[in-house]
Design a protein around this motif. Structure first.
Motif, PDB file in Angstrom:
ATOM      1  N   VAL A  28       0.864  -1.181   0.000  1.00 30.53           N
ATOM      2  CA  VAL A  28       0.000   0.000   0.000  1.00 30.53           C
ATOM      3  C   VAL A  28       0.900   1.232   0.000  1.00 30.53           C
ATOM      4  O   VAL A  28       1.643   1.456   0.964  1.00 30.53           O
ATOM      5  CB  VAL A  28      -0.936   0.023   1.223  1.00 30.53           C
ATOM      6  CG1 VAL A  28      -1.784   1.291   1.225  1.00 30.53           C
ATOM      7  CG2 VAL A  28      -1.820  -1.213   1.253  1.00 30.53           C
ATOM      8  N   VAL A  29       0.859   1.987  -1.077  1.00 28.31           N
ATOM      9  CA  VAL A  29       1.625   3.234  -1.184  1.00 28.31           C
ATOM     10  C   VAL A  29       0.709   4.341  -0.698  1.00 28.31           C
ATOM     11  O   VAL A  29      -0.302   4.660  -1.332  1.00 28.31           O
ATOM     12  CB  VAL A  29       2.082   3.482  -2.631  1.00 28.31           C
ATOM     13  CG1 VAL A  29       2.868   4.785  -2.724  1.00 28.31           C
ATOM     14  CG2 VAL A  29       2.942   2.319  -3.122  1.00 28.31           C
ATOM     15  N   ARG A  30       1.059   4.925   0.430  1.00 27.62           N
ATOM     16  CA  ARG A  30       0.143   5.839   1.110  1.00 27.62           C
ATOM     17  C   ARG A  30       0.768   7.213   1.256  1.00 27.62           C
ATOM     18  O   ARG A  30       1.937   7.335   1.648  1.00 27.62           O
ATOM     19  CB  ARG A  30      -0.206   5.278   2.488  1.00 27.62           C
ATOM     20  CG  ARG A  30      -1.293   6.034   3.216  1.00 27.62           C
ATOM     21  CD  ARG A  30      -1.682   5.337   4.494  1.00 27.62           C
ATOM     22  NE  ARG A  30      -0.582   5.323   5.451  1.00 27.62           N
ATOM     23  CZ  ARG A  30      -0.688   4.897   6.691  1.00 27.62           C
ATOM     24  NH1 ARG A  30      -1.843   4.430   7.129  1.00 27.62           N
ATOM     25  NH2 ARG A  30       0.345   4.909   7.505  1.00 27.62           N
ATOM     26  N   GLY A  31      -0.007   8.243   0.952  1.00 25.82           N
ATOM     27  CA  GLY A  31       0.503   9.601   1.107  1.00 25.82           C
ATOM     28  C   GLY A  31      -0.568  10.630   0.793  1.00 25.82           C
ATOM     29  O   GLY A  31      -1.618  10.312   0.212  1.00 25.82           O
ATOM     30  N   GLY A  36       3.107  12.449  -4.649  1.00 25.14           N
ATOM     31  CA  GLY A  36       3.941  11.700  -5.581  1.00 25.14           C
ATOM     32  C   GLY A  36       3.628  10.230  -5.666  1.00 25.14           C
ATOM     33  O   GLY A  36       4.399   9.463  -6.244  1.00 25.14           O
ATOM     34  N   LYS A  37       2.480   9.799  -5.133  1.00 21.50           N
ATOM     35  CA  LYS A  37       2.134   8.379  -5.198  1.00 21.50           C
ATOM     36  C   LYS A  37       2.004   7.903  -6.644  1.00 21.50           C
ATOM     37  O   LYS A  37       2.535   6.858  -7.017  1.00 21.50           O
ATOM     38  CB  LYS A  37       0.812   8.121  -4.457  1.00 21.50           C
ATOM     39  CG  LYS A  37       0.801   8.528  -3.000  1.00 21.50           C
ATOM     40  CD  LYS A  37      -0.495   8.140  -2.335  1.00 21.50           C
ATOM     41  CE  LYS A  37      -1.697   8.835  -2.951  1.00 21.50           C
ATOM     42  NZ  LYS A  37      -1.665  10.296  -2.783  1.00 21.50           N
ATOM     43  N   GLY A 161      -2.537   2.544  -4.311  1.00 21.81           N
ATOM     44  CA  GLY A 161      -2.232   3.919  -3.972  1.00 21.81           C
ATOM     45  C   GLY A 161      -3.400   4.523  -3.223  1.00 21.81           C
ATOM     46  O   GLY A 161      -4.555   4.386  -3.653  1.00 21.81           O
ATOM     47  N   THR A 162      -3.138   5.162  -2.087  1.00 20.60           N
ATOM     48  CA  THR A 162      -4.239   5.684  -1.286  1.00 20.60           C
ATOM     49  C   THR A 162      -3.789   6.868  -0.440  1.00 20.60           C
ATOM     50  O   THR A 162      -2.616   7.016  -0.121  1.00 20.60           O
ATOM     51  CB  THR A 162      -4.817   4.596  -0.364  1.00 20.60           C
ATOM     52  OG1 THR A 162      -5.947   5.118   0.337  1.00 20.60           O
ATOM     53  CG2 THR A 162      -3.787   4.112   0.655  1.00 20.60           C
ATOM     54  N   ASP A 177       4.981   4.546   3.197  1.00 22.10           N
ATOM     55  CA  ASP A 177       4.513   5.908   3.438  1.00 22.10           C
ATOM     56  C   ASP A 177       5.347   6.885   2.618  1.00 22.10           C
ATOM     57  O   ASP A 177       6.580   6.894   2.711  1.00 22.10           O
ATOM     58  CB  ASP A 177       4.605   6.253   4.927  1.00 22.10           C
ATOM     59  CG  ASP A 177       3.463   5.640   5.727  1.00 22.10           C
ATOM     60  OD1 ASP A 177       2.332   5.622   5.203  1.00 22.10           O
ATOM     61  OD2 ASP A 177       3.702   5.185   6.852  1.00 22.10           O
ATOM     62  N   VAL A 178       4.655   7.686   1.831  1.00 20.04           N
ATOM     63  CA  VAL A 178       5.321   8.656   0.970  1.00 20.04           C
ATOM     64  C   VAL A 178       5.145  10.033   1.602  1.00 20.04           C
ATOM     65  O   VAL A 178       4.019  10.492   1.819  1.00 20.04           O
ATOM     66  CB  VAL A 178       4.737   8.641  -0.455  1.00 20.04           C
ATOM     67  CG1 VAL A 178       5.495   9.608  -1.350  1.00 20.04           C
ATOM     68  CG2 VAL A 178       4.776   7.232  -1.023  1.00 20.04           C
TER      69      VAL A 178
END
Length: 895
Positions: A28-31, A36-37, A161-162, A177-178
């Motif tokens: 999970v790419v979170r930011g 920039g996700k 992405g969320t 975490d981005v």
């Protein structure tokens, strides 16, 4: 070029390397918005040149369409559907609207998605990018998250992405975490878009105010002081609004239509544009501004562009866009999407559209999209002119929301319905939904009175539903237990006064009448009716998910009447029906019931195997049985003090938190078993008395605590306490009269007697328990008889009984009792034999379970269905199992 982001790129590069090596990953790419996700997900896609990349746009306006995102993502691989196991293929094709059939379980749809990915990955690794996960329709997201949790060895990665905090469905998955860019990278990025030289202090201020957000640096390029305190998402929307304001009316309307259409189909877009009279050249200004690109797909340069365009558009323009899309969408090929656009295009009641929405709700429900069904019904209610009909549709939407697990949404819809004019029947239905919310969220003392009241209101209108609701009320009172002791009698009296069943002999009605008698007039009075109910459940041709509802309570009733065979048989049917019908959310409860009965039969290995399956089901579905009785019993009979105590304490803490008195009984019972098994009788007394409830309601069996208390008290030299417990125990055992009941009564009575009377009772206990499958209880009878014989100086006779007990306990892994028997055997003059160590090749618990299922003849797809794994992962485990055991075939494994 992706500037900076070296740590994040390293994570994504590592993910690609892992997938290429044959393993699978979820991430999970979170930011925050604009952080920039999407750029990182694009970086991942560009690096996956040797992989199959799956990407479909998630659009806020399509959140209400069941499995819409899954349809976009999976139908391109429809040629692989035939490779899926039939139950999964059926579930997936029904969910996607490709065929009709029984409503599929959402978790089986997720398992189908997992196996579809595994099939596609046989050609090359698969990277599935799910950007803007919060905008994915919930039915699709549940299925994808299920698959993500079960990835093992398929060469598949699912990357979401969320924005924080992210959808609940993704909780527990690995996260990246981005955050904002470091200052050096932010300055470099800003330098690429500045029109000319800028003083260093000015640049530093711009970087500081953008807080490292790339989109703010690229798009907003603020002058110092411009950003102020306005949150970044709002500033981005303002920026795009200003950009759109510079475009012509036709261009703005065209990009709004594109933002409202999730399919990205340029043909559909131009059909809608034609309906609005938008010329083809209207796209040029938006394309020149970098907002949109129309090729084989319609694409926005950033997901925030789409959402900002849609969110900031005037209401009238949004309705015009949806009206055009409704005209452009084929109502026969895609009726749900067509009517949804039509519904968004009107701002006043429209009964024709409302009726079509209700029809689409039924279709969505048939496909397993309960959230979508609720949304269609809610919008249908909003467009309904007749107040009574509007209230009825709101109540239907509330019911679907509750079935989907959205309790707050259900209550909001009930309140909406109650704000209108409700007749008595619909008011009763509203109160029933409120009561079921209370019972679903917490089975505490608030639920039973609400259910009783709702049942009484339903009596004049729906007798069958009223009786079912009374059964819910009795169940809720049983859960509340001693934390609300008055409620059980009140619920039983109300149920006893309920209108009689329309068709006598129905299993559910017999169960209600039996429980009402049992808790209103006493155990003996309710016993015959409860026996009839148990027989009716065993004889009933149960099939489908609806038949599962009361099987857990039927199993409980079987223990109340001391009928082990029915308990085991109904537990088997419970598990089989849950598996066969794909009711995977119910499966943990069914496995819990069956594993409990296996422990009492002495089949600890079988119970452990079901426990492993239960943990897999729980991990995959996040559905937990209300009480982990099977695991509690297993750890207690194994004599595993640390595990049993920790589990009991956790169970009690959860029961106290939820105000469920029933959850205090079984931990106390199993702790008493643990301590009696280890010869710690004072501790057993304390444990048993902590959970002693009167009347006993949800124990398995309900009088197990009294049985343990008699043994502990006699061994601790407290005869009065033992006699009191025995007196209460015999009320049930004498009335029940089964071999199980008679054996436990005789064994308990023998402990309180002396001389020939004691020996006669011990022999009766052994005789009666020998007629049952209860191997553990029989071994305990041998044990305490042997102890009594040794105490009477008959050492040779004692050794015979103690040896039997020790061998039975040791063979079954009942280590606490085995150690106690070994001590007694040594005291009687004979050393206990050493237990043989069976080599298992150091298999992990999951490997051992797969080995057992393979030995039993299940195929890889069948094992995968059972353990929520892909067949490729099962095959990978089997290769490891063969290597550890030094064999090379399934036939050798069976030997």
């Amino acid at each position: 070029m992706l500037l900076g982001r070296r740590p994040e790129r390293a994570v994504l590069d590592g993910l690609l390397d892992t997938v290429r090596a044959g393993e699978s990953r979820a991430l999970v790419v979170r930011g925050d918005p604009g952080i920039g996700k999407s750029a990182l997900l694009d970086y991942l896609a560009m690096g996956a040149t040797d992989c199959k990349v799956i990407y479909a746009a998630a659009v806020q306006s399509e959140m209400e369409l069941a499995f819409a995102y899954l349809h976009q993502s999976c139908t391109p691989s429809a040629d692989r559907f035939d490779a899926l196991p039939e139950p999964q293929r059926d579930a997936l094709t029904i969910a996607l609207g490709m065929r009709s059939g029984p409503t599929p379980d959402r978790f089986r749809v997720g398992l189908a998605v997992l196996n579809l990915l595994s099939e596609v990955a046989t050609e090359r690794p698969v990277i599935w990018i799910v950007d803007d996960a919060p905008w994915v329709d919930r039915a699709s997201l549940q299925a994808i998250a299920f698959a993500a949790r079960r990835l093992r060895r398929e060469s598949v990665a699912i990357v979401f992405g969320t924005r924080p905090p992210g959808p609940a469905e993704l909780a527990g998955l690995p996260e990246l975490d981005v955050t904002g860019l470091p200052d050096d990278d932010a300055r470099e990025l800003l330098r690429t878009v500045l029109p000319g030289p800028v003083d260093e202090p000015v640049r530093d201020r711009m970087v500081a105010e953008a807080r490292g957000n790339p989109l703010a640096l690229l798009e907003l390029r603020p002058a110092p002081g411009d950003l102020g305190e306005t949150p970044l998402p709002a500033r981005i929307e303002q920026h795009y609004r200003r950009q759109l304001a510079t475009l012509g009316v036709s261009t703005r309307l065209l990009v709004l239509v594109a933002a409202a259409d999730p399919t990205g189909d340029p043909v559909l877009l131009w059909r809608a544009a034609e309906a609005l009279g938008i010329p083809a050249n209207a796209v040029a200004p938006a394309a020149a501004a970098g907002l949109i690109e129309i090729g084989s797909q319609v694409r926005f340069w950033h997901p925030l562009v789409r959402s900002a365009i849609y969110r900031t558009a005037p209401d009238d323009d949004r309705r015009r866009a949806h009206a055009a899309l409704a005209m452009a969408t084929d109502a026969e090929a895609d009726p749900a999407r067509q009517v949804w656009h039509a519904a968004q295009a009107v701002d006043r009641p429209d009964d024709e559209i409302a009726d079509r929405l209700e029809q689409s709700a039924g279709q969505a429900q048939a496909r397993g999209g309960l959230v979508a069904a609720a949304s269609f019904l809610r919008r249908s209610a909003e467009l309904t002119g007749d107040p009574a009909r509007r209230a009825e549709r709101n109540l239907s939407a509330a019911k679907r929301s509750l079935e989907a697990g959205a309790a707050d949404a259900a209550l909001a819809l009930v309140a909406e319905a109650e704000a209108g004019r409700l007749d008595d029947a619909h008011r009763a239905a509203a109160h029933l939904i409120r009561a079921r919310v209370a019972f679903t969220v917490n089975r505490d003392a608030t639920a039973s009175p609400l259910l009783r009241a709702a049942a009484a209101e339903l009596e004049p209108f729906q007798r069958k539903l009223a009786r079912t609701t009374y059964l819910d009320a009795v169940s809720a009172a049983m859960f509340a237990g001693t934390l609300a002791p008055e409620q059980l009698g009140e619920a039983a009296r109300a149920a006893r006064a309920a209108p009689p069943a329309a068709a006598p002999g129905d299993a559910e009605d017999l169960l209600l009448d039996g429980l009402a008698l049992r808790f209103n007039a006493g155990y003996a009075a309710g016993l015959p009716m409860l026996r009839q109910a148990v027989r009716a459940f065993r004889q009933s041709p149960l099939a489908g998910p609806d038949s599962l509802r009361w099987l857990w309570l039927a199993c409980t009733a079987a223990t109340h009447v001391w009928d082990y065979e029915s308990w085991a048989a109904l537990g088997d049917r419970f598990v089989g029906l849950a598996r066969d019908s794909g009711a995977l959310a119910t499966l943990p409860q069914a496995l819990n019931v069956r594993s409990s009965s296996l422990v009492l039969a002495g089949d600890l290995s079988g119970a452990a195997a079901l426990g492993d399956e239960l943990r897999a089901a729980t991990e995959a579905t996040t559905a937990r049985p209300f009480l982990p009785l099977g695991e509690l019993l297993l750890t207690a009979w194994r004599g595993d003090t640390a595990a049993a105590t920790a589990l009991a304490e956790a169970t009690v803490a959860e029961a106290v938190r939820r105000r469920e008195g029933a959850g205090l009984v079984s931990p106390a019972w199993t702790q008493a078993i643990l301590h009696n098994g280890r010869g710690e009788h004072l501790e057993a007394i304390s444990a048993a008395e902590a959970g002693d409830q009167e009347p006993a309601v949800l124990g398995f069996p309900p009088w197990g605590i009294l049985e343990e208390l008699v043994e502990a008290a006699t061994r601790a030299g407290q005869p009065d306490r033992a006699a009191a417990a025995l007196s209460r125990l015999t009320v049930a055992t004498s009335a029940a009269g089964t071999a199980w009941a008679r054996g436990i009564e005789a064994r308990s009575r023998a402990l309180t007697l002396a001389g020939p009377a004691a020996e006669e009772s011990y022999r009766e206990a052994i005789d009666q328990l020998s007629r049952t499958p209860l191997a553990g209880e029989l071994a305990r009878a041998w044990l305490i008889y042997g102890e009594w014989l040794r105490g009477a100086g008959r050492r040779a006779d004692a050794r015979v009984e103690l040896r039997r007990a020790h061998d039975a306990f040791a063979e079954r892994g009942m280590d606490g009792f085995a150690e106690r028997a070994a001590r007694e055997l040594r005291a009687a003059g004979e050393a206990a034999p050493r237990r043989a160590v069976v080599p298992n090749g150091q298999l992990t618990p999951q490997e051992a379970q797969i080995a057992q299922l393979t030995r039993d003849g299940l195929s890889n797809p069948e094992i995968g269905e059972r353990l929520f794994l892909s067949p490729r992962t099962v095959e990978w485990h089997l290769r490891k199992i063969f290597a550890k055991l030094g064999i090379s075939s399934r036939r050798e494994l069976r030997h």
